[in-house]
Enzyme design. Structure first.
Site, mmCIF file in Angstrom:
data_model
loop_
_atom_site.group_PDB
_atom_site.id
_atom_site.type_symbol
_atom_site.label_atom_id
_atom_site.label_comp_id
_atom_site.label_asym_id
_atom_site.label_seq_id
_atom_site.Cartn_x
_atom_site.Cartn_y
_atom_site.Cartn_z
ATOM 1 N N CYS A 212 -23.535 -8.349 15.484
ATOM 2 C CA CYS A 212 -23.733 -9.673 14.876
ATOM 3 C C CYS A 212 -23.441 -10.786 15.873
ATOM 4 C CB CYS A 212 -22.829 -9.817 13.656
ATOM 5 S SG CYS A 212 -22.971 -11.425 12.860
ATOM 6 N N CYS B 93 -16.649 -16.620 13.078
ATOM 7 C CA CYS B 93 -16.149 -15.463 12.320
ATOM 8 C C CYS B 93 -15.164 -14.699 13.190
ATOM 9 C CB CYS B 93 -17.315 -14.548 11.946
ATOM 10 S SG CYS B 93 -16.827 -13.140 10.919
ATOM 11 N N CYS C 59 -30.075 -12.436 9.063
ATOM 12 C CA CYS C 59 -28.727 -11.870 9.060
ATOM 13 C C CYS C 59 -28.263 -11.601 10.486
ATOM 14 C CB CYS C 59 -28.708 -10.518 8.355
ATOM 15 S SG CYS C 59 -29.011 -10.581 6.620
ATOM 16 N N GLU D 49 -23.796 -23.340 9.307
ATOM 17 C CA GLU D 49 -25.212 -23.034 9.131
ATOM 18 C C GLU D 49 -25.506 -22.538 7.728
ATOM 19 O OE1 GLU D 49 -27.198 -21.421 13.087
ATOM 20 O OE2 GLU D 49 -25.114 -20.847 12.906
ATOM 21 N N CYS E 186 -28.617 -19.055 1.433
ATOM 22 C CA CYS E 186 -27.575 -18.251 2.066
ATOM 23 C C CYS E 186 -26.585 -19.219 2.714
ATOM 24 C CB CYS E 186 -28.231 -17.340 3.111
ATOM 25 S SG CYS E 186 -27.029 -16.403 4.060
ATOM 26 N N CYS F 114 -17.922 -7.861 14.591
ATOM 27 C CA CYS F 114 -18.895 -6.779 14.408
ATOM 28 C C CYS F 114 -19.832 -6.804 15.625
ATOM 29 C CB CYS F 114 -19.686 -6.984 13.121
ATOM 30 S SG CYS F 114 -18.634 -6.993 11.657
HETATM 31 N N1 SAH Z 1 -18.973 -11.075 6.811
HETATM 32 C C1 SAH Z 1 -19.780 -10.736 5.693
HETATM 33 C C2 SAH Z 1 -20.977 -11.642 5.448
HETATM 34 C C3 SAH Z 1 -21.850 -11.996 6.640
HETATM 35 S S1 SAH Z 1 -22.943 -10.817 7.296
HETATM 36 C C4 SAH Z 1 -20.214 -9.284 5.784
HETATM 37 O O1 SAH Z 1 -19.984 -8.662 6.797
HETATM 38 O O2 SAH Z 1 -20.736 -8.762 4.822
HETATM 39 C C5 SAH Z 1 -24.201 -10.545 6.184
HETATM 40 C C6 SAH Z 1 -24.944 -9.219 6.452
HETATM 41 O O3 SAH Z 1 -25.693 -9.283 7.671
HETATM 42 C C7 SAH Z 1 -23.999 -8.048 6.608
HETATM 43 O O4 SAH Z 1 -24.403 -7.009 5.783
HETATM 44 C C8 SAH Z 1 -24.172 -7.634 8.068
HETATM 45 O O5 SAH Z 1 -23.979 -6.266 8.205
HETATM 46 C C9 SAH Z 1 -25.581 -8.043 8.349
HETATM 47 N N2 SAH Z 1 -25.859 -8.256 9.778
HETATM 48 C C10 SAH Z 1 -25.042 -8.742 10.714
HETATM 49 N N3 SAH Z 1 -25.651 -8.809 11.897
HETATM 50 C C11 SAH Z 1 -26.904 -8.358 11.704
HETATM 51 C C12 SAH Z 1 -28.039 -8.218 12.543
HETATM 52 N N4 SAH Z 1 -28.010 -8.558 13.826
HETATM 53 N N5 SAH Z 1 -29.168 -7.753 11.985
HETATM 54 C C13 SAH Z 1 -29.230 -7.439 10.668
HETATM 55 N N6 SAH Z 1 -28.201 -7.576 9.834
HETATM 56 C C14 SAH Z 1 -27.037 -8.025 10.334
#
Ligand code: SAH
Length: 365
Positions: free
Chosen positions: A121, A114, A345, A94, A107, A118
């Site tokens: 996410c 992944c 994000c 994506e 982006c 987390c």
């Molecule tokens: N793996 C990398 C890049 C992908 S995430 C990282 O963790 O930085 C990109 C950003 O989106 C990260 O800062 C993460 O904390 C944020 N993110 C993930 N899930 C989210 C959500 N549901 N709402 C808002 N931000 C989110």
């Protein structure tokens, strides 16, 4: 065509020149192909009509210009576009195009799925499918640019790239760095590393490595919590590289900053989880204790069912921000983009539709 054709978009100009040399061709053919793929953004070798037919046939036998196939495109009411693509081996990829008055941003993803888990996410729910190749990273940009501006049309205002899509860029480090080198070529896309920000969940050895690379992209670090106890729950990677180690690496990275450059911490705001005044003080103290003068981007969580979180309320975020600023930490609230099409994000999970608040859906043929 062979089963495993060479992905030409993943070759630098020098690699392409040696690739065609092996076929008995002059260097200028390599340069011609590089320009056609990256500057004119052509997606098929047959479109490079300046190449003799027999050379195109020879190339088609062992190489390909396009390994990603666009499956769907979703258009948000705020103009954001999400592209859902498939690799040749059928994994989802994506990419998101985010228009802005000043400068548009793409982006991109570094992995399909992944591995990091987390808890806030959605991409985590896919697990790791596989890391992307350099060619697949470059193609995402080509596909988005062609869709947004037209095939080969020059991007007048330039473009920013952020490695904040699906996956952990620092677990696809080699592909990522190779893709950035290819994209920086003035005879190609000409997107220089200074226009690129890469976000990591905190792969410490790679933060240290990035600091040593002269022509490197900007760095963003996803924090989400200011104590190990909470961060471990939200981001399991914290068990491997806890906050002290992470921030020590950031401090080291700070030495590599160029004049005027800062790096960013991203802090996803989860209602009732990490957004209290006390947690704001903890965050400010943590950064100040390490003497880090980074800025903090506060990102209201993008709702991602079935995840058990809600975004913090705007007043809460403002109060959190005010506390950070009162302690000398620069903080910004990020405006969510493309939530309605699962493009924001943490929402990239290869969903083949719009968000429940149904919006314009553009299915590409
Ligand atoms: N793996 C990398 C890049 C992908 S995430 C990282 O963790 O930085 C990109 C950003 O989106 C990260 O800062 C993460 O904390 C944020 N993110 C993930 N899930 C989210 C959500 N549901 N709402 C808002 N931000 C989110």
């Amino acid at each position: 065509m062979t089963n495993n054709p060479t992905q030409l978009t993943g070759l630098s100009q020098a690699d392409l020149i040696s690739f065609v040399a092996d076929l008995g061709e002059h260097a200028y053919r390599g340069r011609q192909i590089f320009g056609a793929l990256h500057q004119r953004r052509l997606r098929s070798l047959d479109e490079i009509t300046e190449l003799p037919k027999d050379l195109r046939a020879k190339l088609n036998e062992r190489a390909t210009a396009a390994t990603l196939a666009l499956e769907s495109r979703y258009l948000s009411e705020d103009g954001t576009r999400r592209y859902l693509m498939k690799t040749r081996d059928d994994f989802p990829v994506e990419t998101v195009f985010i228009p802005d008055e000043r400068r548009d941003t793409i982006c991109f993803s570094s992995q399909s799925g992944c591995p990091l888990q987390c808890s806030f996410c959605l991409t985590a729910q896919l697990g790791l499918l596989r890391s992307l190749t350099a060619g697949e990273i470059v193609e995402q940009i080509i596909i988005a640019l062609n869709d947004a501006y037209g095939v080969g049309v020059k991007v007048r205002r330039g473009i920013n790239l952020v490695g904040m899509g699906a996956g952990e860029p620092f677990l696809a480090f080699e592909s990522l760095m190779k893709a950035l080198r290819i994209m920086a070529d003035p005879k190609g896309l000409h997107i220089v590393p200074r226009r690129v920000t890469v976000s990591t969940a905190g792969v410490v050895p790679r933060i240290r490595e990035l600091a040593t690379i002269p022509d490197r992209p900007h760095l963003a670090i996803s924090l989400a919590a200011a104590t190990d106890e909470l961060r471990e729950r939200l981001m399991p990677i914290n068990k491997k590289w806890p906050l002290e180690e992470l921030l020590a690496a950031c401090k080291e990275f700070e030495k590599s900053l160029r004049p005027g450059e800062r790096f960013t911490f991203e802090y996803v705001m989860l209602e009732g989880v990490n957004d209290s005044d006390q947690q704001a003080r903890q965050l400010a103290n943590l950064l100040n204790r390490h003497g880090l003068c980074a800025k903090v981007n506060l990102i209201p969580q993008n709702p991602a069912e079935p995840l058990p979180y809600r975004p913090s309320l705007p007043e809460r975020i403002e109060s959190f921000k005010a506390i950070l600023e009162s302690k000398g930490v620069h903080a910004f609230v990020r405006r969510p983009r493309g939530r309605d099409i699962f493009a924001a994000c943490g929402q990239l999970a290869a969903r083949s539709g719009a968000n429940s608040a149904q919006r314009t859906l553009h299915q590409m043929a």
